[in-house]
Design a protein around this motif. Sequence first.
Motif, PDB file in Angstrom:
ATOM      1  N   LEU A   5      -5.689 -44.041 -62.410  1.00 50.94           N
ATOM      2  CA  LEU A   5      -6.981 -44.706 -62.227  1.00 50.94           C
ATOM      3  C   LEU A   5      -6.850 -46.215 -62.063  1.00 50.94           C
ATOM      4  CD1 LEU A   5      -9.262 -42.694 -64.694  1.00 50.94           C
ATOM      5  CD2 LEU A   5      -8.627 -42.173 -62.340  1.00 50.94           C
ATOM      6  N   ARG A  33      -8.427 -48.113 -58.826  1.00 45.81           N
ATOM      7  CA  ARG A  33      -9.362 -49.238 -58.954  1.00 45.81           C
ATOM      8  C   ARG A  33      -8.837 -50.478 -58.242  1.00 45.81           C
ATOM      9  NH1 ARG A  33     -10.350 -50.453 -64.754  1.00 45.81           N
ATOM     10  NH2 ARG A  33     -11.832 -51.941 -63.931  1.00 45.81           N
ATOM     11  N   ILE A  89     -14.976 -44.573 -54.325  1.00 47.90           N
ATOM     12  CA  ILE A  89     -14.333 -43.473 -55.051  1.00 47.90           C
ATOM     13  C   ILE A  89     -15.288 -42.295 -55.094  1.00 47.90           C
ATOM     14  CG2 ILE A  89     -13.461 -42.698 -57.308  1.00 47.90           C
ATOM     15  CD1 ILE A  89     -12.577 -45.540 -57.876  1.00 47.90           C
ATOM     16  N   VAL A 118     -15.688 -38.576 -56.866  1.00 51.84           N
ATOM     17  CA  VAL A 118     -15.159 -37.742 -57.953  1.00 51.84           C
ATOM     18  C   VAL A 118     -15.505 -36.286 -57.676  1.00 51.84           C
ATOM     19  CG1 VAL A 118     -15.181 -37.295 -60.437  1.00 51.84           C
ATOM     20  CG2 VAL A 118     -15.458 -39.637 -59.601  1.00 51.84           C
ATOM     21  N   THR A 172     -20.170 -40.606 -56.052  1.00 51.43           N
ATOM     22  CA  THR A 172     -19.425 -41.549 -55.214  1.00 51.43           C
ATOM     23  C   THR A 172     -19.808 -42.949 -55.673  1.00 51.43           C
ATOM     24  OG1 THR A 172     -19.295 -40.070 -53.313  1.00 51.43           O
ATOM     25  CG2 THR A 172     -19.035 -42.404 -52.866  1.00 51.43           C
ATOM     26  N   ILE A 185     -17.624 -49.373 -60.451  1.00 48.87           N
ATOM     27  CA  ILE A 185     -16.421 -48.595 -60.745  1.00 48.87           C
ATOM     28  C   ILE A 185     -15.794 -49.079 -62.049  1.00 48.87           C
ATOM     29  CG2 ILE A 185     -14.092 -47.976 -59.974  1.00 48.87           C
ATOM     30  CD1 ILE A 185     -15.049 -48.201 -57.096  1.00 48.87           C
ATOM     31  N   GLU A 190     -13.265 -47.477 -65.409  1.00 46.36           N
ATOM     32  CA  GLU A 190     -12.403 -46.345 -65.765  1.00 46.36           C
ATOM     33  C   GLU A 190     -13.175 -45.327 -66.607  1.00 46.36           C
ATOM     34  OE1 GLU A 190      -8.015 -46.009 -67.667  1.00 46.36           O
ATOM     35  OE2 GLU A 190      -8.274 -47.463 -66.060  1.00 46.36           O
ATOM     36  N   ARG A 211     -16.355 -44.644 -66.570  1.00 50.38           N
ATOM     37  CA  ARG A 211     -17.298 -43.878 -65.733  1.00 50.38           C
ATOM     38  C   ARG A 211     -16.538 -42.818 -64.928  1.00 50.38           C
ATOM     39  NH1 ARG A 211     -21.504 -44.994 -61.222  1.00 50.38           N
ATOM     40  NH2 ARG A 211     -21.805 -42.802 -60.665  1.00 50.38           N
ATOM     41  N   ILE A 212     -15.380 -43.196 -64.356  1.00 53.07           N
ATOM     42  CA  ILE A 212     -14.597 -42.224 -63.570  1.00 53.07           C
ATOM     43  C   ILE A 212     -14.191 -41.049 -64.456  1.00 53.07           C
ATOM     44  CG2 ILE A 212     -12.495 -41.844 -62.211  1.00 53.07           C
ATOM     45  CD1 ILE A 212     -12.499 -44.901 -61.616  1.00 53.07           C
ATOM     46  N   ASP A 220     -17.114 -38.750 -65.309  1.00 56.31           N
ATOM     47  CA  ASP A 220     -17.491 -37.890 -64.183  1.00 56.31           C
ATOM     48  C   ASP A 220     -16.435 -36.824 -63.904  1.00 56.31           C
ATOM     49  OD1 ASP A 220     -19.780 -39.331 -63.954  1.00 56.31           O
ATOM     50  OD2 ASP A 220     -19.237 -40.379 -62.101  1.00 56.31           O
ATOM     51  N   MET A 221     -15.171 -37.168 -64.110  1.00 59.23           N
ATOM     52  CA  MET A 221     -14.088 -36.201 -63.855  1.00 59.23           C
ATOM     53  C   MET A 221     -14.136 -35.010 -64.797  1.00 59.23           C
ATOM     54  SD  MET A 221     -10.763 -38.608 -63.160  1.00 59.23           S
ATOM     55  CE  MET A 221      -9.538 -37.335 -63.381  1.00 59.23           C
TER      56      MET A 221
END
Length: 506
Positions: free
Chosen positions: A202, A206, A212, A214, A223, A231, A233, A235-236, A239-240
């Motif tokens: 990640l 970034r 991005i 997911v 997106t 963006i 980390e 949040r990513i 969502d993942m």
Amino acid sequence: MHTLLEMRSITKTFPGVKALDTVNLKVAEGEIHALVGENGAGKSTLMKVLSGVYPHGSYEGEIFYDGAEARFGGIADSEAKGVIIIHQELALVPLLSIAENLFLGNECAKGGVMNWPETFRRTEGLLKKVGLSESPATLVDKLGVGKQQLVEIAKALAKDVRLLILDEPTAALSESDSQALLDLMLELKAQGVTSIIISHKLNEVRRVADSITVLRDGSAVSTMSAATGEITEDRIVRDMVGRDMSARYPERDRKAGDMLMEVDGWNVFHAEHADRQVIHDIAFNVRAGEVVGIAGLMGAGRTELAMSLFGKSYGQNISGQVKLHGKPVDTSSVTKAIKAGLAYVTEDRKELGLILDETILRNTTLANLADVSSGGIINEAEETKVSERYRKAMNIRTPSVFQRVVNLSGGNQQKVVLSKWLFAGPEVLILDEPTRGIDVGAKYEIYGIINDLSAQGKGVVMISSEMPELLGMCDRIYVMNEGRFVGELTAAEASQERIMSLIVTE
């Protein structure tokens, strides 16, 4: 901004599994667009649909490329439009030169006769573009993985790439090679090349991505755009995995018990060069219920140490002593090492850890066939029962234990390797890069398994290049540099800075 690619309502089904469920993806011309998600989320499948590996007609939905509908019947069709995919397993021919690889199937030839001066001239220009100074005549197998990755990108440039797809491009690369590759992606972007990058890292995503997307369980869940500053980390990751993972490492009651394994005076010489010592007089110990880390840079000798301990799988002229429960044990062959109570989960699960063409069932029982057989004959009902037990316990996502391992995601493959060794009933488990190439959700599950093992009183030795992982999981960390242990830190003493200072000052 001009939309170069739009994938609409893409659905792809394999027997028993819906890999993609009405996925939409938009990529603007000239951007770097990252695809992230857990193993098995559908990232590689989506890119295989795009590049024609899964041809038009084998999926539902539409692909629009440069304003027109694209119906790619195979890779040749997508490449003709400038869509080039570089898979995680590189597609180079090791015993051909760089020049031959660059123009394989795309030869500089007239009337069936190769124009070698032209081939070499063009190769030199392409190598310069990707920052390689090697001769075009260099054989590919003489290059490291990082340089081979750059050759793959040069090969894409030879085909007039407009949309470059990179599947886990830095998974097998060192830190410096990874940085060089990311710099090259930014350079290509400046030259007008659009890229899609699939990655688990990640921090790298970034650094280079403009957008991005997911994926989770075969669906696109979000997106994000770098331009809006949305963006992060956290949040990513949220969502993942579909949940907040404020704690990346599960809690564990850290209680070290009696001395379990002691290694003393361990020396190993290079597998091919008998005069070159790679492991120098190493001594360490592991207590029951303890997770002991080994930190070090690439090439420090961590894997060589682990493999030499496990049945002398690496090296020659090996000397030293291994004790379990205070008594010397013979670990001079893999069979003897397993019998003594050692297990080794290799960093290279595909080459050394699994038989990819075999089923989950066959792989699970491989290291302990004696427990599922009688009189030299395998009891298939018992074998099925055992592998089914581990499938449930490890949460291996598959419709059946009769599924071939090659069809599983990286995280699920890793769980099969762990199942194999846990069924062998080891006292000490040596884990070499146990979470390499797998996503944060699967990592968390693997960490949970490691904690369960320590709670059962097993000893775990964990080799990892990810320092946060070692700091989050280990009770003690040995620091290794150039085949020697240069320090030992407790969990309370350890930090990334202290580990690095031990490496660079010794």
